[in-house]
Enzyme design. Sequence first.
Site, PDB file in Angstrom:
ATOM      1  N   CYS A 123      -3.202 104.828  16.758  1.00 31.92           N
ATOM      2  CA  CYS A 123      -3.801 103.519  17.427  1.00 31.92           C
ATOM      3  C   CYS A 123      -3.286 102.800  18.263  1.00 31.92           C
ATOM      4  O   CYS A 123      -3.678 101.978  18.935  1.00 31.92           O
ATOM      5  CB  CYS A 123      -4.481 103.134  16.328  1.00 31.92           C
ATOM      6  N   HIS A 264      -7.387  96.502  18.981  1.00 32.59           N
ATOM      7  CA  HIS A 264      -7.449  97.940  18.443  1.00 32.59           C
ATOM      8  C   HIS A 264      -8.902  97.616  17.669  1.00 32.59           C
ATOM      9  O   HIS A 264      -9.043  96.821  16.958  1.00 32.59           O
ATOM     10  CB  HIS A 264      -6.600  98.417  17.602  1.00 32.59           C
ATOM     11  N   ASN A 294     -13.870 103.682  14.984  1.00 33.54           N
ATOM     12  CA  ASN A 294     -12.132 103.425  15.198  1.00 33.54           C
ATOM     13  C   ASN A 294     -11.985 104.662  16.003  1.00 33.54           C
ATOM     14  O   ASN A 294     -12.240 105.808  15.573  1.00 33.54           O
ATOM     15  CB  ASN A 294     -11.544 103.370  14.222  1.00 33.54           C
TER      16      ASN A 294
END
Length: 337
Positions: A123, A264, A294
């Site tokens: 990520c 994020h 996500n």
Amino acid sequence: MNGSAHFRRGKHMNIKITGTGSFIPANRVTNDDLSKIVDTSDEWIKSRTGIEARHISTEDTTTGMSVQAAKRAMEQAGVEPEDLDILIAATISTDKVVPGLACEVQSAIGAKNAFAFDINAACSGFLYGINIASMYLKSGEYKTALVIGTEMLSKMVDWTDRSTCVLFGDGSGAAVIRAEECAENREGILSVIQRSDGAKGDVLRCDNRPVNNFLVKREAGFSYVSMNGQEVYKFAVKTVPEAVKEAAGKAGFALDEVDYFILHQANYRIIEAVAKRLGQPMEKFPTNLQECGNISAASVPILLDEVNRKGLLKPGNKLILAGFGAGLTWGAAAIIW
Ligand code: COA
């Protein structure tokens, strides 16, 4: 342009994001949809994460999504595929082991003058990617980079594991980054922080296939993403504010001067906790996790593109981008738009 862009002495180079693009698969899957395949509920997912839906690919590939995002970013930046010197793809969900995603995209868009490679920083991948691109561009040897963050996590999560499958989605985001000669060095990507802690890597993992050759025979298994959610949560709320402060400090920004924090998109509660630790209002933290979940390396560039295309980013705006995830890895960047 490989090796041919030399900058005059006494001039500075600004490393600027000149175009953004993104692509999200059409197929929208709500929390209620998921409650039909695992023991979960809209109420649980929304209250613990803020996520309401995610987009799950049915027809798209990691390469196909990347190509769409890349074309949009290049169109906005006004660059042609042949202008690209560097093509970096951040992903943990390539279509093939080799060739990597960046080379697949290079072929698909005809970026024949670029060198292309992938990075696996989960990520944080987009943050790592823009830092790597910035370093090349600062050298003066190259002028134009394309950094892509793309994930198709739907093929890596265990759809019977309610503790992970509700969290993730698919998509791609991209940014064109250019070196521009200027009198003053006060625009563009001013600082990037990159950190990792491999010793804690087990808290968020996806194993590879076991060794299986003519000497060693093991049953070939398929591994899915597994996670210790609470450890990841604690890691995120500690490291992200530190990285944000460090990136801001290095760029000479006071936190109060920052217009947007593009974080994020893992969990709304993590974003709220980071905002609180930084003493900043939630209005400065745009989110899209409600709609996308996500998307690992794609989260930050997709959100950046959304904010950009809404016209929210004005020249001179101060931004902080930050990512965190498997590795463990984390990072932040301070940018004057
Ligand atoms: N639906 C319903 N119940 C669920 C569930 C789901 N989708 N997932 C887990 N549960 C249950 C658990 O089984 C557990 O039940 P039990 O108490 O009967 O054992 C209960 O909910 C609490 O689980 P827990 O894991 O303690 O929940 P939590 O409050 O820590 O929330 C996360 C879980 C994943 C939302 C949270 O830890 C988190 O967001 N962590 C960070 C994850 C992250 O951001 N990862 C990506 C980083 S890039």
